[in-house]
Design a protein around this motif. Structure first.
Motif, mmCIF file in Angstrom:
data_model
loop_
_atom_site.group_PDB
_atom_site.id
_atom_site.type_symbol
_atom_site.label_atom_id
_atom_site.label_comp_id
_atom_site.label_asym_id
_atom_site.label_seq_id
_atom_site.Cartn_x
_atom_site.Cartn_y
_atom_site.Cartn_z
ATOM 1 N N GLU A 244 0.847 -1.193 0.000
ATOM 2 C CA GLU A 244 0.000 0.000 0.000
ATOM 3 C C GLU A 244 0.882 1.243 0.000
ATOM 4 O O GLU A 244 1.878 1.306 0.728
ATOM 5 C CB GLU A 244 -0.905 0.039 1.239
ATOM 6 C CG GLU A 244 -2.062 -0.942 1.225
ATOM 7 C CD GLU A 244 -3.198 -0.517 0.311
ATOM 8 O OE1 GLU A 244 -3.285 0.688 -0.013
ATOM 9 O OE2 GLU A 244 -3.996 -1.391 -0.068
ATOM 10 N N ALA A 245 0.514 2.218 -0.786
ATOM 11 C CA ALA A 245 1.195 3.518 -0.812
ATOM 12 C C ALA A 245 2.705 3.373 -0.991
ATOM 13 O O ALA A 245 3.492 4.093 -0.375
ATOM 14 C CB ALA A 245 0.883 4.298 0.467
ATOM 15 N N GLY A 246 3.107 2.420 -1.819
ATOM 16 C CA GLY A 246 4.520 2.243 -2.107
ATOM 17 C C GLY A 246 5.313 1.533 -1.030
ATOM 18 O O GLY A 246 6.544 1.450 -1.106
ATOM 19 N N ARG A 247 4.644 0.995 -0.030
ATOM 20 C CA ARG A 247 5.326 0.275 1.046
ATOM 21 C C ARG A 247 4.773 -1.142 1.158
ATOM 22 O O ARG A 247 3.608 -1.394 0.848
ATOM 23 C CB ARG A 247 5.169 1.007 2.380
ATOM 24 C CG ARG A 247 5.884 2.352 2.427
ATOM 25 C CD ARG A 247 5.613 3.066 3.728
ATOM 26 N NE ARG A 247 6.275 4.361 3.778
ATOM 27 C CZ ARG A 247 7.418 4.602 4.414
ATOM 28 N NH1 ARG A 247 8.026 3.620 5.059
ATOM 29 N NH2 ARG A 247 7.956 5.809 4.419
ATOM 30 N N ASN A 248 5.640 -2.048 1.624
ATOM 31 C CA ASN A 248 5.252 -3.439 1.814
ATOM 32 C C ASN A 248 5.314 -3.803 3.292
ATOM 33 O O ASN A 248 6.137 -3.275 4.042
ATOM 34 C CB ASN A 248 6.183 -4.369 1.034
ATOM 35 C CG ASN A 248 6.162 -4.096 -0.454
ATOM 36 O OD1 ASN A 248 5.095 -3.897 -1.044
ATOM 37 N ND2 ASN A 248 7.334 -4.073 -1.076
ATOM 38 N N ALA A 249 4.450 -4.716 3.690
ATOM 39 C CA ALA A 249 4.469 -5.215 5.067
ATOM 40 C C ALA A 249 3.979 -6.654 5.080
ATOM 41 O O ALA A 249 3.112 -7.034 4.284
ATOM 42 C CB ALA A 249 3.588 -4.353 5.970
ATOM 43 N N GLU A 250 4.554 -7.433 5.970
ATOM 44 C CA GLU A 250 4.121 -8.814 6.176
ATOM 45 C C GLU A 250 4.285 -9.123 7.662
ATOM 46 O O GLU A 250 5.275 -9.695 8.090
ATOM 47 C CB GLU A 250 4.926 -9.788 5.321
ATOM 48 C CG GLU A 250 4.365 -11.205 5.348
ATOM 49 C CD GLU A 250 5.088 -12.134 4.379
ATOM 50 O OE1 GLU A 250 4.569 -13.224 4.108
ATOM 51 O OE2 GLU A 250 6.179 -11.756 3.896
ATOM 52 N N ARG A 251 3.305 -8.704 8.443
ATOM 53 C CA ARG A 251 3.390 -8.845 9.891
ATOM 54 C C ARG A 251 3.152 -10.287 10.330
ATOM 55 O O ARG A 251 2.347 -11.008 9.759
ATOM 56 C CB ARG A 251 2.375 -7.932 10.577
ATOM 57 C CG ARG A 251 2.596 -6.448 10.360
ATOM 58 C CD ARG A 251 3.956 -5.977 10.864
ATOM 59 N NE ARG A 251 4.157 -6.260 12.275
ATOM 60 C CZ ARG A 251 3.800 -5.428 13.270
ATOM 61 N NH1 ARG A 251 3.203 -4.272 12.993
ATOM 62 N NH2 ARG A 251 4.041 -5.746 14.528
ATOM 63 N N ASP A 252 3.865 -10.666 11.365
ATOM 64 C CA ASP A 252 3.701 -11.987 11.963
ATOM 65 C C ASP A 252 3.418 -11.802 13.444
ATOM 66 O O ASP A 252 3.585 -10.702 13.992
ATOM 67 C CB ASP A 252 4.964 -12.822 11.753
ATOM 68 C CG ASP A 252 4.715 -14.313 11.926
ATOM 69 O OD1 ASP A 252 3.588 -14.692 12.304
ATOM 70 O OD2 ASP A 252 5.651 -15.096 11.692
ATOM 71 N N ASN A 253 2.990 -12.869 14.098
ATOM 72 C CA ASN A 253 2.627 -12.779 15.504
ATOM 73 C C ASN A 253 2.853 -14.141 16.155
ATOM 74 O O ASN A 253 2.279 -15.139 15.704
ATOM 75 C CB ASN A 253 1.155 -12.359 15.632
ATOM 76 C CG ASN A 253 0.744 -12.058 17.060
ATOM 77 O OD1 ASN A 253 0.952 -12.851 17.961
ATOM 78 N ND2 ASN A 253 0.133 -10.900 17.266
ATOM 79 N N PRO A 254 3.675 -14.214 17.201
ATOM 80 C CA PRO A 254 3.961 -15.508 17.829
ATOM 81 C C PRO A 254 2.784 -16.107 18.587
ATOM 82 O O PRO A 254 2.845 -17.261 19.009
ATOM 83 C CB PRO A 254 5.114 -15.185 18.787
ATOM 84 C CG PRO A 254 4.945 -13.737 19.100
ATOM 85 C CD PRO A 254 4.431 -13.117 17.831
ATOM 86 N N SER A 255 1.709 -15.342 18.761
ATOM 87 C CA SER A 255 0.551 -15.843 19.508
ATOM 88 C C SER A 255 -0.627 -16.201 18.606
ATOM 89 O O SER A 255 -1.763 -16.313 19.074
ATOM 90 C CB SER A 255 0.109 -14.803 20.549
ATOM 91 O OG SER A 255 1.088 -14.646 21.549
ATOM 92 N N LEU A 256 -0.370 -16.415 17.323
ATOM 93 C CA LEU A 256 -1.455 -16.769 16.410
ATOM 94 C C LEU A 256 -2.148 -18.064 16.816
ATOM 95 O O LEU A 256 -3.317 -18.279 16.483
ATOM 96 C CB LEU A 256 -0.928 -16.892 14.977
ATOM 97 C CG LEU A 256 -0.456 -15.598 14.300
ATOM 98 C CD1 LEU A 256 0.039 -15.893 12.891
ATOM 99 C CD2 LEU A 256 -1.564 -14.556 14.269
ATOM 100 N N TYR A 257 -1.441 -18.916 17.520
ATOM 101 C CA TYR A 257 -2.052 -20.180 17.940
ATOM 102 C C TYR A 257 -3.256 -19.961 18.860
ATOM 103 O O TYR A 257 -4.099 -20.852 19.019
ATOM 104 C CB TYR A 257 -1.017 -21.075 18.630
ATOM 105 C CG TYR A 257 -0.504 -20.549 19.949
ATOM 106 C CD1 TYR A 257 -1.128 -20.893 21.141
ATOM 107 C CD2 TYR A 257 0.613 -19.718 20.003
ATOM 108 C CE1 TYR A 257 -0.668 -20.411 22.354
ATOM 109 C CE2 TYR A 257 1.081 -19.234 21.209
ATOM 110 C CZ TYR A 257 0.440 -19.584 22.384
ATOM 111 O OH TYR A 257 0.900 -19.098 23.585
ATOM 112 N N LEU A 258 -3.362 -18.784 19.472
ATOM 113 C CA LEU A 258 -4.494 -18.488 20.353
ATOM 114 C C LEU A 258 -5.780 -18.191 19.584
ATOM 115 O O LEU A 258 -6.857 -18.109 20.180
ATOM 116 C CB LEU A 258 -4.163 -17.285 21.240
ATOM 117 C CG LEU A 258 -3.077 -17.493 22.299
ATOM 118 C CD1 LEU A 258 -2.736 -16.167 22.969
ATOM 119 C CD2 LEU A 258 -3.520 -18.513 23.333
ATOM 120 N N LEU A 259 -5.666 -18.046 18.269
ATOM 121 C CA LEU A 259 -6.818 -17.652 17.457
ATOM 122 C C LEU A 259 -7.680 -18.865 17.126
ATOM 123 O O LEU A 259 -7.575 -19.460 16.058
ATOM 124 C CB LEU A 259 -6.348 -16.955 16.184
ATOM 125 C CG LEU A 259 -5.833 -15.539 16.406
ATOM 126 C CD1 LEU A 259 -4.972 -15.093 15.246
ATOM 127 C CD2 LEU A 259 -7.003 -14.586 16.615
#
Length: 381
Positions: A353-368
């Motif tokens: 978006e807007a010329g920038r990239n992101a790929e966020r991660d989260n070590p607590s995804l297992y709680l979802l």
């Protein structure tokens, strides 16, 4: 979450053998004698929660049916082993009430853990859902016990504390500690010991700028992200007091839970789809914490709903978080959207978006957990 993990209908079936699939377990630990993996992601999550509650080592003993247990439910049970089978049984049995497990059976030094039927996962109690949502949001910025997180003045906020990173600059830290004082002043003072007088002096300073300057002088490490060891220990003691942890949860409920209710009510008014799945609610909660709500994107959300006609809560939530993310400052748009989609999809999602990239991660995804939350509106009302 490491890249390369492969799922089929929510069963983990492959990926890098040494990949950490939760904070304490690697993929290879769930492999059978032939090196194959077939385990439901909800069971993997439950085993990690059990390990966290035990606070000590827990080994995966086997994924094969034996002793009359595990037949016809491949991927939905696992045998574990630890230094105290009795403690494992007691802790896992308590977890049944939160639907992490459906059955717990000991056989010698091993314990068989069986998860509920994944096609009919029981609903999550709202109190538990809010606690997990807080932990997931906190894990984007911090590691370890979110209630004991202490961050220095790396971002100009002075001192930030706890799962919500309440801070001096915004006044949220001062408000949180006023609530702590009212909840259990004796326990709070005991956490600070000889530093109590100085802490009180800080809170009485006439301006937030002076309070931030005080914290800046005690910030340590690279970029001032850490904090003076003595003060950090005192604050972490606060995060370990059960009554004060409960007050943190109440503060989160009062501050962001109400924003979540406003968000849910507005979306329902635009598109009458009830949002109850925990993944959707956690994504919207994270949005409320980081961006305050949907107000700045109402028109864009309405237009997109009219154009796409979403048919379920996941599609509706995706529209909401994407359009609200696009209303952020250009440099943060990709980050905001990637963060929310990471929660919604339970894996990192690359966003441009807007010329920038992101790929966020989260070590607590297992709680979802992929389950509904009961009576969330009534709980937060």
């Amino acid at each position: 979450m490491p890249k390369g993990l492969r799922y089929e209908n929510d069963y983990l079936v492959g990926g890098p053998a040494n990949a950490w699939i939760t904070p304490n377990f690697r993929l290879s630990e769930y492999a059978d004698a032939d090196g194959k993996v077939f385990v439901h992601r909800e069971l993997v999550a439950a085993v990690q929660v059990l390990r966290t509650l035990l606070g000590r080592g827990l080994d995966i003993a086997s994924t094969a049916a034996s002793d009359g247990l595990g037949e016809q439910i491949a991927g939905r049970f696992v045998w574990v082993r630890g230094d105290s089978p009795a403690d494992i049984v007691a802790t896992a049995t308590r977890m049944i009430k939160d639907a992490w497990f459906a059955r717990v059976e000991a056989r010698g030094d091993r314990v068989c853990l069986e998860m509920p039927d994944p096609a009919r996962l029981p609903p999550i109690a709202p109190e538990s859902a809010l606690d997990r949502a807080i932990a997931i949001t906190a894990a984007f910025e911090t590691s370890g016990d979110p209630y004991q997180q202490v961050t220095g003045n790396f971002d100009g906020a002075g001192l930030s504390f706890g799962p919500l990173q309440a801070n001096l600059k915004t006044g949220t830290l001062q408000e949180l500690f006023r609530r702590y004082q009212a909840r259990d002043g004796t326990a709070l003072q005991a956490c600070f010991g000889t530093l109590w007088g100085e802490w009180q002096r800080l809170l009485r300073l006439p301006s937030r700028a002076q309070q931030v300057a005080w914290a800046d002088s005690l910030s340590r490490g690279s970029g001032k992200a850490d904090f003076d060891a003595g003060w950090k220990a005192a604050l972490q003691s606060v995060g370990r007091v059960p009554a004060l942890r409960a007050e943190t949860l109440a503060y989160s409920y009062d501050t962001y839970g109400r924003k979540l209710i406003v968000t849910l009510a507005w979306l329902k008014g635009v598109r009458p789809i009830r949002i109850t799945n925990f993944r959707c609610l956690a994504a919207l909660y994270d949005l409320c914490v980081q961006q305050g709500g949907l107000d700045k994107a109402h028109d864009a959300i309405r237009r997109r709903i009219a154009a796409e006609n979403p048919q379920n809560e996941f599609a509706l939530t995706r529209i909401a978080v994407e359009e609200r993310g696009r209303s952020a400052s250009p440099e943060w748009r990709a980050d905001c959207i990637s963060r929310r989609l990471c929660i919604l999809e339970r894996e990192p999602v690359r966003v441009s978006e807007a010329g920038r990239n992101a790929e966020r991660d989260n070590p607590s995804l297992y709680l979802l957990r992929n389950a509904p939350v009961t009576q969330i509106e009534r709980y937060l009302a």
